[in-house]
Design a protein around this motif. Structure first.
Motif, PDB file in Angstrom:
ATOM      1  N   PRO A   3       0.670  -0.957   0.086  1.00 41.80           N
ATOM      2  CA  PRO A   3      -0.233   0.036  -0.200  1.00 41.80           C
ATOM      3  C   PRO A   3       0.685   1.157  -0.283  1.00 41.80           C
ATOM      4  O   PRO A   3       0.340   2.372  -0.116  1.00 41.80           O
ATOM      5  N   ALA A   4       2.128   1.458   0.978  1.00 43.44           N
ATOM      6  CA  ALA A   4       2.485   2.007   0.119  1.00 43.44           C
ATOM      7  C   ALA A   4       3.319   2.410  -1.099  1.00 43.44           C
ATOM      8  O   ALA A   4       2.953   3.970  -1.298  1.00 43.44           O
ATOM      9  N   THR A  37       8.747   5.478  -1.662  1.00 43.12           N
ATOM     10  CA  THR A  37      10.126   4.488  -1.598  1.00 43.12           C
ATOM     11  C   THR A  37       9.752   3.298  -1.051  1.00 43.12           C
ATOM     12  O   THR A  37       9.256   3.827   0.897  1.00 43.12           O
ATOM     13  N   THR A  38      10.126   1.862  -0.851  1.00 44.09           N
ATOM     14  CA  THR A  38      10.076   1.254  -0.292  1.00 44.09           C
ATOM     15  C   THR A  38      11.110  -0.007   0.007  1.00 44.09           C
ATOM     16  O   THR A  38      11.910  -0.088  -0.752  1.00 44.09           O
ATOM     17  N   ALA A  54       4.907 -13.956  -4.022  1.00 42.59           N
ATOM     18  CA  ALA A  54       5.967 -14.784  -5.113  1.00 42.59           C
ATOM     19  C   ALA A  54       6.205 -12.905  -5.724  1.00 42.59           C
ATOM     20  O   ALA A  54       6.907 -12.361  -6.327  1.00 42.59           O
ATOM     21  N   ASP A  55       5.255 -11.980  -5.550  1.00 45.78           N
ATOM     22  CA  ASP A  55       5.193 -10.506  -5.949  1.00 45.78           C
ATOM     23  C   ASP A  55       6.143 -10.234  -5.039  1.00 45.78           C
ATOM     24  O   ASP A  55       5.253  -9.927  -3.541  1.00 45.78           O
ATOM     25  N   ARG A  56       6.759  -9.303  -6.010  1.00 42.91           N
ATOM     26  CA  ARG A  56       7.938  -8.148  -5.172  1.00 42.91           C
ATOM     27  C   ARG A  56       8.007  -7.354  -5.792  1.00 42.91           C
ATOM     28  O   ARG A  56       8.648  -6.133  -5.405  1.00 42.91           O
ATOM     29  N   SER A  57       7.045  -7.021  -7.064  1.00 46.85           N
ATOM     30  CA  SER A  57       7.371  -5.930  -7.725  1.00 46.85           C
ATOM     31  C   SER A  57       7.158  -4.438  -6.889  1.00 46.85           C
ATOM     32  O   SER A  57       7.821  -3.393  -7.319  1.00 46.85           O
ATOM     33  N   TYR A  58       6.528  -4.781  -5.840  1.00 44.82           N
ATOM     34  CA  TYR A  58       6.399  -2.565  -5.281  1.00 44.82           C
ATOM     35  C   TYR A  58       7.402  -2.861  -4.360  1.00 44.82           C
ATOM     36  O   TYR A  58       7.771  -1.661  -3.589  1.00 44.82           O
TER      37      TYR A  58
END
Length: 221
Positions: free
Chosen positions: A177-178, A184-185, A198-202
């Motif tokens: 959500p950030a 920036t994460t 598995a999704d780390r695109s964020y």
């Protein structure tokens, strides 16, 4: 500061397993207290209580959110019970204190815990004077990360521009959500993540410990 982070004016940090290493295992004490609370509340054994606890964590974002939704639990009573723990496993972290002091801009703690507990942890780590404020579960109106309202409320409370803000978390799912609102994460991948995805695109930065990473970005020319 490295060029990639030259835009950051607001540095936002999760508390548990982010500002101290997961190896300290402080949260294990809280985890056991949560299990005991549920066992007594629902008159079930500890194995079933732990199963319910984790189901609520996954399904509602936090165990407390699940207990409030399903059993109308008083959040103040729950938080007081589960945070009644010894903190002798935590030690002052001089390198982290020094690195945080060098960061340009505002520094905030954003936690699903409550403020009294957060202040005790920060004091134990030597970080009592390192942050402008603690934005806790009550400031979120009891809608915890990763609920989008928690992030909107944080930005509104401190007049933060998400595009100028960086958020550091050990729970990867709380970064999504950030990122969605422009932050920036930074994921502190230290083994504490309880909801693998598995999704780390964020995720913009994937690190394993906070202080060494801060030292690296501050020393790089």
């Amino acid at each position: 500061m490295i060029d990639r982070l030259s835009h950051v004016r607001n540095w936002i940090f999760d508390l548990d397993n982010t500002l101290y290493p997961a190896s300290a295992d402080l949260f294990a004490h809280i985890d056991r207290r949560m299990t005991a609370f549920i066992a007594e509340l629902l008159s079930v054994d500890l194995v079933e209580a732990h199963r319910i606890q984790k189901a609520y964590f996954i399904g509602h974002g936090t165990t407390l959110a699940g207990l409030m939704a399903e059993h109308q639990v008083d959040p103040h009573a729950f938080l007081a019970y589960v945070h009644d723990i010894e903190m002798d496993v935590l030690q002052a972290d001089a390198p982290l204190v020094a690195a945080l002091a060098r960061l340009p801009g505002r520094k905030l703690v954003f936690t699903n815990g409550d403020r009294p507990y957060a202040l005790k942890v920060l004091e134990r780590l030597g970080l009592g004077g390192s942050f402008e404020a603690v934005h806790d579960i009550h400031a979120m109106d009891l809608r915890p990360k990763p609920h989008p309202d928690a992030y909107a409320g944080l930005c509104a409370a401190f007049a933060l521009d998400p595009a100028e803000s960086l958020f550091v978390e050990d729970m990867a799912r709380n970064l999504k959500p950030a990122k969605a609102i422009g932050m920036t994460t930074v994921w502190v991948d230290n083994g504490s993540e309880q909801a693998p995805d598995a999704d780390r695109s964020y995720i913009d930065f994937h690190i394993h410990a906070l202080a060494p990473w801060l030292e690296q970005i501050l020393e790089t020319q």
